[in-house]
Design a protein around this motif. Structure first.
Motif, PDB file in Angstrom:
ATOM      1  N   ALA A 288       0.823  -1.155   0.023  1.00 17.74           N
ATOM      2  CA  ALA A 288      -0.184  -0.140   0.063  1.00 17.74           C
ATOM      3  C   ALA A 288       0.958   1.366   0.043  1.00 17.74           C
ATOM      4  CB  ALA A 288      -1.011   0.180   1.262  1.00 17.74           C
ATOM      5  N   LEU A 289       2.019   1.249   0.564  1.00 19.57           N
ATOM      6  CA  LEU A 289       2.959   2.313   0.785  1.00 19.57           C
ATOM      7  C   LEU A 289       4.080   2.586   0.002  1.00 19.57           C
ATOM      8  CD1 LEU A 289       2.307   2.695   4.630  1.00 19.57           C
ATOM      9  CD2 LEU A 289       1.091   3.899   2.851  1.00 19.57           C
ATOM     10  N   GLU A 290       4.949   1.628  -0.381  1.00 12.73           N
ATOM     11  CA  GLU A 290       6.168   1.699  -0.697  1.00 12.73           C
ATOM     12  C   GLU A 290       6.099   2.101  -2.269  1.00 12.73           C
ATOM     13  OE1 GLU A 290       8.506  -1.631   0.060  1.00 12.73           O
ATOM     14  OE2 GLU A 290       9.038  -1.135   2.152  1.00 12.73           O
ATOM     15  N   PRO A 291       5.250   1.453  -2.971  1.00  9.30           N
ATOM     16  CA  PRO A 291       4.860   2.154  -4.444  1.00  9.30           C
ATOM     17  C   PRO A 291       4.819   3.819  -4.459  1.00  9.30           C
ATOM     18  CG  PRO A 291       3.622   0.241  -4.007  1.00  9.30           C
ATOM     19  CD  PRO A 291       4.143   0.415  -2.771  1.00  9.30           C
ATOM     20  N   HIS A 292       4.456   4.222  -3.301  1.00  9.29           N
ATOM     21  CA  HIS A 292       4.287   5.656  -3.371  1.00  9.29           C
ATOM     22  C   HIS A 292       5.433   6.439  -2.755  1.00  9.29           C
ATOM     23  CE1 HIS A 292      -0.051   5.618  -4.241  1.00  9.29           C
ATOM     24  NE2 HIS A 292      -0.015   4.601  -3.665  1.00  9.29           N
ATOM     25  N   GLY A 293       6.829   5.632  -2.461  1.00  8.71           N
ATOM     26  CA  GLY A 293       7.975   6.284  -2.007  1.00  8.71           C
ATOM     27  C   GLY A 293       7.983   6.319  -0.538  1.00  8.71           C
ATOM     28  N   VAL A 294       7.201   5.730   0.373  1.00  5.48           N
ATOM     29  CA  VAL A 294       7.141   5.678   1.830  1.00  5.48           C
ATOM     30  C   VAL A 294       8.254   4.490   2.212  1.00  5.48           C
ATOM     31  CG1 VAL A 294       5.570   5.503   3.702  1.00  5.48           C
ATOM     32  CG2 VAL A 294       4.749   6.609   1.844  1.00  5.48           C
ATOM     33  N   ARG A 295       9.007   4.888   3.056  1.00  5.92           N
ATOM     34  CA  ARG A 295       9.774   3.758   3.445  1.00  5.92           C
ATOM     35  C   ARG A 295       9.288   3.323   4.914  1.00  5.92           C
ATOM     36  NH1 ARG A 295      13.901   2.839   7.154  1.00  5.92           N
ATOM     37  NH2 ARG A 295      13.743   4.719   8.150  1.00  5.92           N
ATOM     38  N   VAL A 296       8.967   1.968   4.739  1.00  6.46           N
ATOM     39  CA  VAL A 296       8.360   1.479   5.819  1.00  6.46           C
ATOM     40  C   VAL A 296       9.178   0.519   6.641  1.00  6.46           C
ATOM     41  CG1 VAL A 296       6.255   0.248   6.661  1.00  6.46           C
ATOM     42  CG2 VAL A 296       6.010   1.524   4.464  1.00  6.46           C
ATOM     43  N   ASP A 297       9.590   0.758   7.908  1.00 10.57           N
ATOM     44  CA  ASP A 297      10.300  -0.049   8.602  1.00 10.57           C
ATOM     45  C   ASP A 297       9.603  -1.126   9.329  1.00 10.57           C
ATOM     46  OD1 ASP A 297      12.253  -1.261  10.380  1.00 10.57           O
ATOM     47  OD2 ASP A 297      13.157   0.557  11.041  1.00 10.57           O
ATOM     48  N   LEU A 298       9.731  -2.256   9.013  1.00  8.79           N
ATOM     49  CA  LEU A 298       9.044  -3.578   9.632  1.00  8.79           C
ATOM     50  C   LEU A 298       9.772  -4.519  10.124  1.00  8.79           C
ATOM     51  CD1 LEU A 298       6.167  -3.936   6.779  1.00  8.79           C
ATOM     52  CD2 LEU A 298       5.762  -3.395   9.342  1.00  8.79           C
ATOM     53  N   SER A 299      11.043  -3.963  10.540  1.00  3.73           N
ATOM     54  CA  SER A 299      12.404  -4.966  11.199  1.00  3.73           C
ATOM     55  C   SER A 299      11.791  -5.321  12.704  1.00  3.73           C
ATOM     56  CB  SER A 299      13.348  -4.310  11.098  1.00  3.73           C
ATOM     57  OG  SER A 299      13.362  -3.071  11.950  1.00  3.73           O
ATOM     58  N   GLU A 300      12.283  -6.336  12.760  1.00  2.00           N
ATOM     59  CA  GLU A 300      12.044  -6.939  14.316  1.00  2.00           C
ATOM     60  C   GLU A 300      10.776  -7.317  14.791  1.00  2.00           C
ATOM     61  OE1 GLU A 300      13.876  -4.447  17.648  1.00  2.00           O
ATOM     62  OE2 GLU A 300      14.835  -3.564  16.135  1.00  2.00           O
ATOM     63  N   ARG A 301      10.223  -8.251  13.704  1.00  2.00           N
ATOM     64  CA  ARG A 301       8.841  -8.940  14.244  1.00  2.00           C
ATOM     65  C   ARG A 301       9.061  -9.771  15.348  1.00  2.00           C
ATOM     66  NH1 ARG A 301       7.328 -13.299  10.177  1.00  2.00           N
ATOM     67  NH2 ARG A 301       7.075 -11.643   8.761  1.00  2.00           N
ATOM     68  N   CYS A 302       8.090  -9.585  16.213  1.00  2.00           N
ATOM     69  CA  CYS A 302       8.427 -10.374  17.461  1.00  2.00           C
ATOM     70  C   CYS A 302       7.117 -11.392  17.780  1.00  2.00           C
ATOM     71  CB  CYS A 302       8.369  -9.355  18.643  1.00  2.00           C
ATOM     72  SG  CYS A 302       9.468  -7.983  18.543  1.00  2.00           S
ATOM     73  N   GLU A 303       7.315 -12.216  18.678  1.00  2.00           N
ATOM     74  CA  GLU A 303       6.442 -13.267  18.951  1.00  2.00           C
ATOM     75  C   GLU A 303       5.971 -13.068  20.300  1.00  2.00           C
ATOM     76  OE1 GLU A 303       5.117 -15.450  17.093  1.00  2.00           O
ATOM     77  OE2 GLU A 303       6.208 -14.942  15.142  1.00  2.00           O
ATOM     78  N   PRO A 304       4.712 -13.235  20.766  1.00  2.00           N
ATOM     79  CA  PRO A 304       4.376 -12.957  22.364  1.00  2.00           C
ATOM     80  C   PRO A 304       4.896 -13.949  23.014  1.00  2.00           C
ATOM     81  CG  PRO A 304       2.481 -13.067  20.691  1.00  2.00           C
ATOM     82  CD  PRO A 304       3.561 -13.375  19.918  1.00  2.00           C
ATOM     83  N   TRP A 305       4.991 -13.613  24.074  1.00  2.00           N
ATOM     84  CA  TRP A 305       5.433 -14.541  25.357  1.00  2.00           C
ATOM     85  C   TRP A 305       4.621 -15.889  25.481  1.00  2.00           C
ATOM     86  CZ3 TRP A 305       6.520  -9.618  28.514  1.00  2.00           C
ATOM     87  CH2 TRP A 305       7.797  -9.221  28.373  1.00  2.00           C
ATOM     88  N   GLY A 306       5.246 -16.816  25.600  1.00  2.00           N
ATOM     89  CA  GLY A 306       4.466 -18.282  25.737  1.00  2.00           C
ATOM     90  C   GLY A 306       3.303 -18.472  25.005  1.00  2.00           C
ATOM     91  N   ASP A 307       2.062 -19.001  25.322  1.00  2.00           N
ATOM     92  CA  ASP A 307       1.011 -19.309  24.445  1.00  2.00           C
ATOM     93  C   ASP A 307      -0.019 -17.927  24.975  1.00  2.00           C
ATOM     94  OD1 ASP A 307       2.202 -21.453  23.299  1.00  2.00           O
ATOM     95  OD2 ASP A 307       1.597 -22.444  25.261  1.00  2.00           O
ATOM     96  N   GLN A 308       0.483 -16.837  25.049  1.00  2.00           N
ATOM     97  CA  GLN A 308      -0.418 -15.606  25.661  1.00  2.00           C
ATOM     98  C   GLN A 308      -1.374 -14.966  24.571  1.00  2.00           C
ATOM     99  OE1 GLN A 308       0.902 -13.567  29.427  1.00  2.00           O
ATOM    100  NE2 GLN A 308       2.879 -14.893  29.027  1.00  2.00           N
ATOM    101  N   GLY A 309      -0.809 -15.210  23.491  1.00  2.00           N
ATOM    102  CA  GLY A 309      -1.478 -14.363  22.308  1.00  2.00           C
ATOM    103  C   GLY A 309      -1.235 -12.816  22.576  1.00  2.00           C
ATOM    104  N   ALA A 310      -1.976 -12.317  22.239  1.00  2.27           N
ATOM    105  CA  ALA A 310      -1.940 -10.564  22.238  1.00  2.27           C
ATOM    106  C   ALA A 310      -1.605 -10.413  23.786  1.00  2.27           C
ATOM    107  CB  ALA A 310      -3.517  -9.884  21.880  1.00  2.27           C
ATOM    108  N   ALA A 311      -2.111 -10.950  24.929  1.00  3.53           N
ATOM    109  CA  ALA A 311      -1.561 -10.710  26.294  1.00  3.53           C
ATOM    110  C   ALA A 311       0.013 -10.550  26.496  1.00  3.53           C
ATOM    111  CB  ALA A 311      -2.391 -11.462  27.397  1.00  3.53           C
ATOM    112  N   GLY A 312       0.452 -11.679  25.571  1.00  4.50           N
ATOM    113  CA  GLY A 312       1.927 -11.850  25.570  1.00  4.50           C
ATOM    114  C   GLY A 312       2.861 -10.822  24.873  1.00  4.50           C
ATOM    115  N   ARG A 313       2.218  -9.796  24.323  1.00  7.88           N
ATOM    116  CA  ARG A 313       3.166  -8.954  23.631  1.00  7.88           C
ATOM    117  C   ARG A 313       3.886  -8.062  24.639  1.00  7.88           C
ATOM    118  NH1 ARG A 313      -1.724  -7.178  19.193  1.00  7.88           N
ATOM    119  NH2 ARG A 313      -1.737  -9.154  18.030  1.00  7.88           N
ATOM    120  N   TYR A 314       4.962  -7.358  24.146  1.00 11.82           N
ATOM    121  CA  TYR A 314       5.677  -6.442  25.255  1.00 11.82           C
ATOM    122  C   TYR A 314       6.107  -5.378  24.179  1.00 11.82           C
ATOM    123  CZ  TYR A 314       8.793 -10.046  22.737  1.00 11.82           C
ATOM    124  OH  TYR A 314       9.425 -10.403  21.770  1.00 11.82           O
ATOM    125  N   THR A 315       6.488  -4.385  25.056  1.00  9.08           N
ATOM    126  CA  THR A 315       7.346  -3.243  24.524  1.00  9.08           C
ATOM    127  C   THR A 315       8.863  -3.357  24.424  1.00  9.08           C
ATOM    128  OG1 THR A 315       7.435  -2.305  26.706  1.00  9.08           O
ATOM    129  CG2 THR A 315       5.419  -1.696  25.436  1.00  9.08           C
TER     130      THR A 315
END
Length: 319
Positions: A288-315
């Motif tokens: 959606a964005l990069e063809p318009h020249g927007v640089r998108v930083d999507l590095s560091e994809r993280c996994e939630p802790w344990g099996d907690q799903g959204a509740a296991g996300r962290y800063t």
């Protein structure tokens, strides 16, 4: 405090540690670098050295009238003594630091003090003492005070924290900062006093504050999805060049809200690094964005802790 390093630069100048002894090597020119002043209270060879003594030596060794950028590093046992100590010394030297344009307070890493242990103070004393200051950065929010202030020159304000108190954000947003172009707030988590909610950000998102703002960072938040949804329809976005929602708990729901909201194709950069997006959502954003020249930083994809799903996300940063 993983993910936080010592500053490498300030005001576009490379950060250099001031040292008493140079081994015969010439010091950089006063205006060529950002000078970091720090002491290590646990260094057995120099444990009696105070930050005041180090700062005094700095003022004697380097032409203070030429200094443009100053980094306040460790000033002692920073979990016991607040930043009012080094700030007071810098303020007292304002008549000598006549070219100072940027100050960063609390450039410590985890080995020196967790971000939540850094004891801050009223950092607006620097703005009062230096009317030409263009950049102010702060790391740590314990005891941090930011009453509303008027300052005509400040162009960039950064507050890094594992939990930013709402009173600090309200003080920032109630300030008159007509030149402010860059605002970067690390909102953190409620477990470390990060109690900022979407209603508290409303004046900022409405675009009624800071008419020159072109970079907005609302980062390192445990409510990053809610922030993304609010940003999707926020008037302020239309005049931004860069938007930073990185280092938080952003997932597919927040990213979808961004894509379904107002156009973001005018941005130069959208920073979402350290996120919890699925690969298909990553592809949707880049398509959606990069063809318009927007640089998108999507590095560091993280996994939630344990099996907690959204509740296991962290800063990235909390304690």
């Amino acid at each position: 405090m993983s993910g936080v390093d010592h500053l490498h630069e300030l005001l576009g100048l490379p950060a250099v540690d001031f040292q008493h002894e140079t081994g015969g090597a010439a010091r950089p020119a006063a205006d060529a670098v950002a000078w970091r002043i720090s002491v290590d209270p646990f260094d057995s060879d120099r444990e009696e050295l105070t930050w005041e003594q180090e700062f005094t030596s700095f003022l004697d060794a380097v032409d203070p009238a030429g200094v443009e950028a100053l980094i306040i590093g460790q000033w002692g046992e920073t979990y016991e003594e607040t930043s009012a100590y080094p700030i007071g010394l810098v303020v007292a030297a304002a008549d000598r630091l006549t070219s100072l344009r940027a100050v960063f307070v609390g450039d410590l890493v985890m080995e020196e003090a967790e971000i939540s242990w850094i004891q801050q103070s009223d950092v607006t004393a620097l703005l009062t003492a230096f009317p030409d200051l263009e950049g102010l950065g702060v790391r740590g929010s314990s005891e941090l005070v930011f009453p509303p202030v008027k300052h005509g020159s400040l162009r960039a304000l950064t507050i890094e924290s594992g939990g930013l108190p709402v009173d600090v954000v309200r003080g920032v947003l109630d300030s008159e900062l007509p030149a402010l172009e860059v605002l970067d707030l690390w909102l953190g988590v409620s477990a470390y006093d990060g109690d900022v909610g979407l209603p508290d950000l409303a004046p900022l998102l409405a675009g009624t504050r800071f008419p020159q703002l072109h970079h907005l960072g609302l980062r390192n938040s445990e409510i990053e999805n809610e922030i993304a949804a609010a940003v999707a329809s926020a008037p302020v976005v239309a005049r931004l060049r860069t938007l930073d929602l990185s280092c938080g708990t952003l997932g597919d729901e927040g990213a979808a809200a961004l894509l379904e909201g107002q156009p973001l194709t005018h941005l130069t950069t959208l920073d979402l690094h350290h996120h919890f997006l699925t690969e298909p959502m990553e592809h949707r954003i880049t398509a959606a964005l990069e063809p318009h020249g927007v640089r998108v930083d999507l590095s560091e994809r993280c996994e939630p802790w344990g099996d907690q799903g959204a509740a296991g996300r962290y800063t990235t940063v909390a304690e």
